[in-house]
Design a protein around this motif. Sequence first.
Motif, PDB file in Angstrom:
ATOM      1  N   ALA A  65       0.819  -1.227   0.000  1.00 53.36           N
ATOM      2  CA  ALA A  65       0.000   0.000   0.000  1.00 53.36           C
ATOM      3  C   ALA A  65       0.847   1.270   0.000  1.00 53.36           C
ATOM      4  CB  ALA A  65      -0.956   0.000   1.194  1.00 53.36           C
ATOM      5  N   ILE A  66       1.852   1.321   0.846  1.00 55.01           N
ATOM      6  CA  ILE A  66       2.711   2.509   0.902  1.00 55.01           C
ATOM      7  C   ILE A  66       3.468   2.681  -0.413  1.00 55.01           C
ATOM      8  CG2 ILE A  66       4.813   3.405   2.001  1.00 55.01           C
ATOM      9  CD1 ILE A  66       2.386   4.004   3.631  1.00 55.01           C
ATOM     10  N   GLU A  67       3.960   1.579  -0.966  1.00 56.96           N
ATOM     11  CA  GLU A  67       4.695   1.659  -2.238  1.00 56.96           C
ATOM     12  C   GLU A  67       3.773   2.050  -3.386  1.00 56.96           C
ATOM     13  OE1 GLU A  67       7.687   1.522  -5.175  1.00 56.96           O
ATOM     14  OE2 GLU A  67       7.591   2.078  -3.072  1.00 56.96           O
ATOM     15  N   ARG A  68       2.558   1.561  -3.370  1.00 57.37           N
ATOM     16  CA  ARG A  68       1.588   1.944  -4.414  1.00 57.37           C
ATOM     17  C   ARG A  68       1.295   3.444  -4.353  1.00 57.37           C
ATOM     18  NH1 ARG A  68      -1.443  -2.037  -3.872  1.00 57.37           N
ATOM     19  NH2 ARG A  68      -2.733  -1.237  -2.196  1.00 57.37           N
ATOM     20  N   GLN A  69       1.185   3.982  -3.150  1.00 56.15           N
ATOM     21  CA  GLN A  69       0.973   5.421  -2.979  1.00 56.15           C
ATOM     22  C   GLN A  69       2.136   6.196  -3.604  1.00 56.15           C
ATOM     23  OE1 GLN A  69       0.069   6.746   1.058  1.00 56.15           O
ATOM     24  NE2 GLN A  69       1.153   8.625   0.705  1.00 56.15           N
ATOM     25  N   ARG A  70       3.353   5.708  -3.387  1.00 53.73           N
ATOM     26  CA  ARG A  70       4.526   6.369  -3.960  1.00 53.73           C
ATOM     27  C   ARG A  70       4.505   6.278  -5.483  1.00 53.73           C
ATOM     28  NH1 ARG A  70       9.313   5.753  -6.171  1.00 53.73           N
ATOM     29  NH2 ARG A  70       9.104   3.496  -6.303  1.00 53.73           N
ATOM     30  N   GLN A  71       4.285   5.083  -6.019  1.00 56.71           N
ATOM     31  CA  GLN A  71       4.285   4.888  -7.463  1.00 56.71           C
ATOM     32  C   GLN A  71       3.173   5.666  -8.153  1.00 56.71           C
ATOM     33  OE1 GLN A  71       4.180   0.646  -8.077  1.00 56.71           O
ATOM     34  NE2 GLN A  71       6.308   0.385  -7.470  1.00 56.71           N
ATOM     35  N   ASP A  72       2.064   5.880  -7.451  1.00 58.03           N
ATOM     36  CA  ASP A  72       0.943   6.652  -8.010  1.00 58.03           C
ATOM     37  C   ASP A  72       1.160   8.158  -7.884  1.00 58.03           C
ATOM     38  OD1 ASP A  72      -0.328   4.277  -8.620  1.00 58.03           O
ATOM     39  OD2 ASP A  72      -1.760   4.387  -6.957  1.00 58.03           O
ATOM     40  N   GLY A  73       2.282   8.580  -7.306  1.00 57.22           N
ATOM     41  CA  GLY A  73       2.594   9.991  -7.187  1.00 57.22           C
ATOM     42  C   GLY A  73       1.868  10.700  -6.058  1.00 57.22           C
ATOM     43  N   SER A  93       5.042  10.090   6.881  1.00 59.36           N
ATOM     44  CA  SER A  93       4.745  10.032   5.453  1.00 59.36           C
ATOM     45  C   SER A  93       4.296  11.384   4.936  1.00 59.36           C
ATOM     46  CB  SER A  93       3.662   8.985   5.159  1.00 59.36           C
ATOM     47  OG  SER A  93       2.429   9.380   5.720  1.00 59.36           O
ATOM     48  N   LEU A  94       4.466  11.533   3.638  1.00 60.55           N
ATOM     49  CA  LEU A  94       3.869  12.630   2.885  1.00 60.55           C
ATOM     50  C   LEU A  94       2.736  12.029   2.082  1.00 60.55           C
ATOM     51  CD1 LEU A  94       7.122  14.364   1.607  1.00 60.55           C
ATOM     52  CD2 LEU A  94       5.710  15.027   3.561  1.00 60.55           C
ATOM     53  N   PHE A  95       1.612  12.727   1.998  1.00 64.50           N
ATOM     54  CA  PHE A  95       0.467  12.225   1.238  1.00 64.50           C
ATOM     55  C   PHE A  95      -0.299  13.411   0.672  1.00 64.50           C
ATOM     56  CE2 PHE A  95      -1.093  12.984   5.446  1.00 64.50           C
ATOM     57  CZ  PHE A  95      -2.434  13.313   5.325  1.00 64.50           C
ATOM     58  N   ASN A  96      -1.330  13.129  -0.089  1.00 65.40           N
ATOM     59  CA  ASN A  96      -2.106  14.181  -0.761  1.00 65.40           C
ATOM     60  C   ASN A  96      -1.186  15.148  -1.497  1.00 65.40           C
ATOM     61  OD1 ASN A  96      -4.577  13.191   0.049  1.00 65.40           O
ATOM     62  ND2 ASN A  96      -4.747  14.536   1.806  1.00 65.40           N
ATOM     63  N   THR A  97      -0.175  14.610  -2.137  1.00 69.91           N
ATOM     64  CA  THR A  97       0.793  15.434  -2.854  1.00 69.91           C
ATOM     65  C   THR A  97       0.131  16.073  -4.070  1.00 69.91           C
ATOM     66  OG1 THR A  97       2.550  13.977  -2.120  1.00 69.91           O
ATOM     67  CG2 THR A  97       3.052  15.421  -3.985  1.00 69.91           C
ATOM     68  N   ASP A  98       0.334  17.364  -4.209  1.00 70.32           N
ATOM     69  CA  ASP A  98      -0.152  18.113  -5.374  1.00 70.32           C
ATOM     70  C   ASP A  98       1.091  18.609  -6.106  1.00 70.32           C
ATOM     71  OD1 ASP A  98      -1.006  20.103  -7.182  1.00 70.32           O
ATOM     72  OD2 ASP A  98      -2.666  20.710  -5.882  1.00 70.32           O
ATOM     73  N   MET A 137       9.393  20.696  -3.253  1.00 68.23           N
ATOM     74  CA  MET A 137       8.108  21.079  -2.679  1.00 68.23           C
ATOM     75  C   MET A 137       8.188  22.529  -2.191  1.00 68.23           C
ATOM     76  SD  MET A 137       5.766  18.640  -2.743  1.00 68.23           S
ATOM     77  CE  MET A 137       6.257  17.957  -4.313  1.00 68.23           C
ATOM     78  N   GLU A 138       7.077  23.224  -2.249  1.00 66.37           N
ATOM     79  CA  GLU A 138       7.009  24.603  -1.784  1.00 66.37           C
ATOM     80  C   GLU A 138       6.302  24.728  -0.437  1.00 66.37           C
ATOM     81  OE1 GLU A 138       8.481  27.203  -3.060  1.00 66.37           O
ATOM     82  OE2 GLU A 138       9.267  26.137  -4.801  1.00 66.37           O
ATOM     83  N   ARG A 139       5.638  23.646  -0.020  1.00 62.95           N
ATOM     84  CA  ARG A 139       4.910  23.680   1.249  1.00 62.95           C
ATOM     85  C   ARG A 139       4.669  22.242   1.706  1.00 62.95           C
ATOM     86  NH1 ARG A 139       0.887  26.566   4.274  1.00 62.95           N
ATOM     87  NH2 ARG A 139      -0.830  25.213   4.865  1.00 62.95           N
ATOM     88  N   VAL A 140       4.967  21.995   2.968  1.00 67.29           N
ATOM     89  CA  VAL A 140       4.595  20.750   3.634  1.00 67.29           C
ATOM     90  C   VAL A 140       3.753  21.169   4.822  1.00 67.29           C
ATOM     91  CG1 VAL A 140       5.403  18.710   4.877  1.00 67.29           C
ATOM     92  CG2 VAL A 140       6.692  19.545   2.889  1.00 67.29           C
TER      93      VAL A 140
END
Length: 191
Positions: A65-73, A93-98, A137-140
């Motif tokens: 699951a974590i790797e799929r999140q990474r591969q999906d960007g 983790s970082l998530f909801n990456t835009d 990234m410009e904001r975390v």
Amino acid sequence: MLHAAEVFPLAVLTTERLVLRPLTASDAPDVHAAWQDPAFVGNAPVGYPYAGADLPTAVAWCTAAIERQRQDGRGIGFAVEPRAGGRLAGHVSLFNTDWSARTAEMHYWTAPWARGRRYAAEAAAEVARWALTERGMERVHLQADTANTASRRTAQAAGFHFEGVLRSLAPNRAGTRADMAVYSLIPADLA
């Protein structure tokens, strides 16, 4: 189709005391134990699928699951491990990456046996620094229930700036709605 620039690369980050690395199947028993912790369950958002989840779910999360999140960007997750060895101390983790806005949201937790050592703050600071300086990234940013003082202290100790409170944002386990404190880091904060 994602461009390579819209996917976080697999990475291992180190701090003075920690190694932040991809999760593996061997982490699943410690992840599962952390997910059963009453403090973890009590602070998890309503509907968070991993609070109290079983061991097979922990294995699937660590191995796929974590790797799929990474591969999906969509983000990247790190196991937090003391450099001196020992059990898994937590996760960040970082998530909801835009990728167009160059923003990501952060989530962290500390295993009950590793609390009180400021591992989460150290790990969160390193992942945010990496995202802002090496990944463009410009904001975390992150949100913490205003009643979750441990998470709020972690955000502050990691150098995140308090921005304000989103009132009545999320349903909580008490059957009411939680106010969420918002914190962020931007590149200028690292100077």
